[in-house]
Scaffold this active site. Sequence first.
Site, PDB file in Angstrom:
ATOM      1  N   CYS A   1       0.862  -1.175   0.000  1.00 55.34           N
ATOM      2  CA  CYS A   1       0.000   0.000   0.000  1.00 55.34           C
ATOM      3  C   CYS A   1       0.900   1.226   0.000  1.00 55.34           C
ATOM      4  O   CYS A   1       2.119   1.121   0.096  1.00 55.34           O
ATOM      5  CB  CYS A   1      -0.851   0.022   1.250  1.00 55.34           C
ATOM      6  SG  CYS A   1      -1.869  -1.433   1.429  1.00 55.34           S
TER       7      CYS A   1
ATOM      8  N   GLY B   1      -1.599   1.177  -4.621  1.00 56.54           N
ATOM      9  CA  GLY B   1      -2.872   0.622  -4.148  1.00 56.54           C
ATOM     10  C   GLY B   1      -4.026   1.332  -4.802  1.00 56.54           C
ATOM     11  O   GLY B   1      -4.106   2.562  -4.756  1.00 56.54           O
TER      12      GLY B   1
ATOM     13  N   ASN C   1       1.546  -0.299   5.519  1.00 57.98           N
ATOM     14  CA  ASN C   1       1.924  -1.005   4.305  1.00 57.98           C
ATOM     15  C   ASN C   1       2.694  -2.247   4.728  1.00 57.98           C
ATOM     16  O   ASN C   1       3.701  -2.137   5.418  1.00 57.98           O
ATOM     17  CB  ASN C   1       2.818  -0.105   3.435  1.00 57.98           C
ATOM     18  CG  ASN C   1       3.501  -0.854   2.299  1.00 57.98           C
ATOM     19  OD1 ASN C   1       4.592  -0.505   1.898  1.00 57.98           O
ATOM     20  ND2 ASN C   1       2.875  -1.884   1.771  1.00 57.98           N
ATOM     21  N   GLY C   2       2.202  -3.413   4.319  1.00 57.04           N
ATOM     22  CA  GLY C   2       2.892  -4.644   4.669  1.00 57.04           C
ATOM     23  C   GLY C   2       1.915  -5.719   5.053  1.00 57.04           C
ATOM     24  O   GLY C   2       0.724  -5.640   4.738  1.00 57.04           O
TER      25      GLY C   2
ATOM     26  N   TYR D   1       9.113  -3.925  -9.740  1.00 57.77           N
ATOM     27  CA  TYR D   1       7.775  -3.555 -10.216  1.00 57.77           C
ATOM     28  C   TYR D   1       7.046  -2.529  -9.347  1.00 57.77           C
ATOM     29  O   TYR D   1       6.449  -1.593  -9.870  1.00 57.77           O
ATOM     30  CB  TYR D   1       6.911  -4.829 -10.312  1.00 57.77           C
ATOM     31  CG  TYR D   1       5.420  -4.578 -10.419  1.00 57.77           C
ATOM     32  CD1 TYR D   1       4.855  -4.064 -11.600  1.00 57.77           C
ATOM     33  CD2 TYR D   1       4.556  -4.835  -9.347  1.00 57.77           C
ATOM     34  CE1 TYR D   1       3.478  -3.826 -11.704  1.00 57.77           C
ATOM     35  CE2 TYR D   1       3.187  -4.605  -9.449  1.00 57.77           C
ATOM     36  CZ  TYR D   1       2.652  -4.103 -10.624  1.00 57.77           C
ATOM     37  OH  TYR D   1       1.299  -3.862 -10.714  1.00 57.77           O
TER      38      TYR D   1
END
Length: 505
Positions: A2, A28, A101-102, A257
């Site tokens: 995210c 996200g 995030n994670g 990416y």
Amino acid sequence: MCGIVGIVGKSNINQALYDALTVLQHRGQDAAGMVTSKNGRLFLRKDNGLVRDVFRTRHMKELIGNVGIGHVRYPTAGSSSSAEAQPFYVNSPYGITLAHNGNLTNVEQLAKEIYESDLRHMNTNSDSEVMLNVFAHELSRRGKLQPTKEDVFAAVSRVHERCRGGYAVVSMITGYGVLGFRDPHGIRPIVFGQRHTEEGVEYMIASESVALDVLGFKLIRDLAPGEAVYITEDGQLHTRQCAKDPVLNPCIFEQVYLARPDSIIDGVSVYKARLRMGEKLADKILNERPDHDIDVVIPIPDTSRTSALELANRLGVKYREGFVKNRYIGRTFIMPGQAARKKSVRQKLNAIDLEFRGKNVMLVDDSIVRGTTCKQIIQMAREAGAKNVYFCSAAPAVRYPNVYGIDMPSVHELIAHNRTTEEVAALIGADWLVYQDLQDLVDSVGGGKIQIEKFDCAVFDGKYVTGDIDDKYLQHIEKVRSDLALTAQQVANNATIDLHNSSAG
Ligand SMILES: O=P(O)(O)OC[C@H]1O[C@H](OP(=O)(O)OP(=O)(O)O)[C@H](O)[C@@H]1O
Ligand SMILES: NC(=O)CC[C@H](N)C(=O)O
Ligand SMILES: [Mg+2]
């Protein structure tokens, strides 16, 4: 993966949060949220959708205050219900909000502890809500009416002791300040920076440096693994190492990416790393077939462009934009569900026939994960009249699940799992397939930066840097997170009535 952002400003920061979230949108696309604070009150808006859809003028007007945090979501735990959009909120102690995030890998054990020992309630299946409750509980145990930075850092240390997995976090303690912290392996990225205004210095914490750049903040640095940064509402910045044995093992897939090429992560320019990936891949191609007959190199937009460009240069072959991307369609890989992903490739990319007709084309992508993109693209290249369609991937074969914040939970969805390069080539319909070697990828990203001891390359080599991932856990996430499992859940979600704390729609 995210996107997170936190700002301590000198005037209303709602627009800055909004702008930063749009810059982080590639991390996200499912949900977005922000919370601001003024005079001890919180203003929260979150929902499913892109940033531009979630925040309309009527919401922005109400998001007042000089401090706040925001989030764009790509779910890796729980469901994609709007109830699990972030930031999350708990009222005690102080009123704390958090965006993450994670992915936590011991979430079930933590949820049990939170209920049975910490006597706290959670209302969703989100691992981020679990993490917020762990942090809130640990801060509450300090028993202070007014938390000091020592209290805040001590609570982060306890989070590190209790939570496993990968996490980069921003959190706001109402009336006191904004906090950012990174897991002890530094798996997910997080940076902080500052900008000077007439009213004084403002601070921002964000997933990627590009968010700082675009908003005119100067990058101070990445947070070290295990480190926390705490900026009080009056603009005092404090940092502290909060983990016992921190070690830097950043996720290499960010460089392949996830991140934008104009970001710098742990001192590495993503753009330069991708150029080097192209160079190394060209060398491998030349090694495999010194007398190759490639007429043209064509990238699969967007992410592979940088490496494809350098690959073509190194091969001495023409680089051509043979596919045009519809700029209004988002990223395919981070869409929820295989049906949406499959449909989006054709909507998103269209071939310019004259670049293919009668030619031996080398198509370049940054990675092949489920094979959704390359299968369709190769077919399009053939329909456009290509003589031979060769394919190369700037990353090695993705053969193992990710457990630290990328939604690749099931080996059975990975096209290269238990398959040789030749078998994958046959499945995707390529006349020749070349994958980057892992050591070459590591060298491309490492590029002489000795402070990065070891990358998290688990999706390529199955070695999980936290050392606590076993087959039992992998089987478990496959069971709860595979596409099949999520489709079944979707039906259940639609029937759910949520209790959640967004402001009026
Ligand atoms: O093998 P797959 O499962 O299809 O996944 C890999 C593909 O997905 C990503 O593209 P995406 O469309 O998400 O984003 P991009 O436009 O940034 O390249 C990535 O760049 C590859 O093209
Ligand atoms: N991609 C992420 O970082 C996801 C964060 C969190 N695990 C969620 O599912 O909401
Ligand atoms: Mg792509």
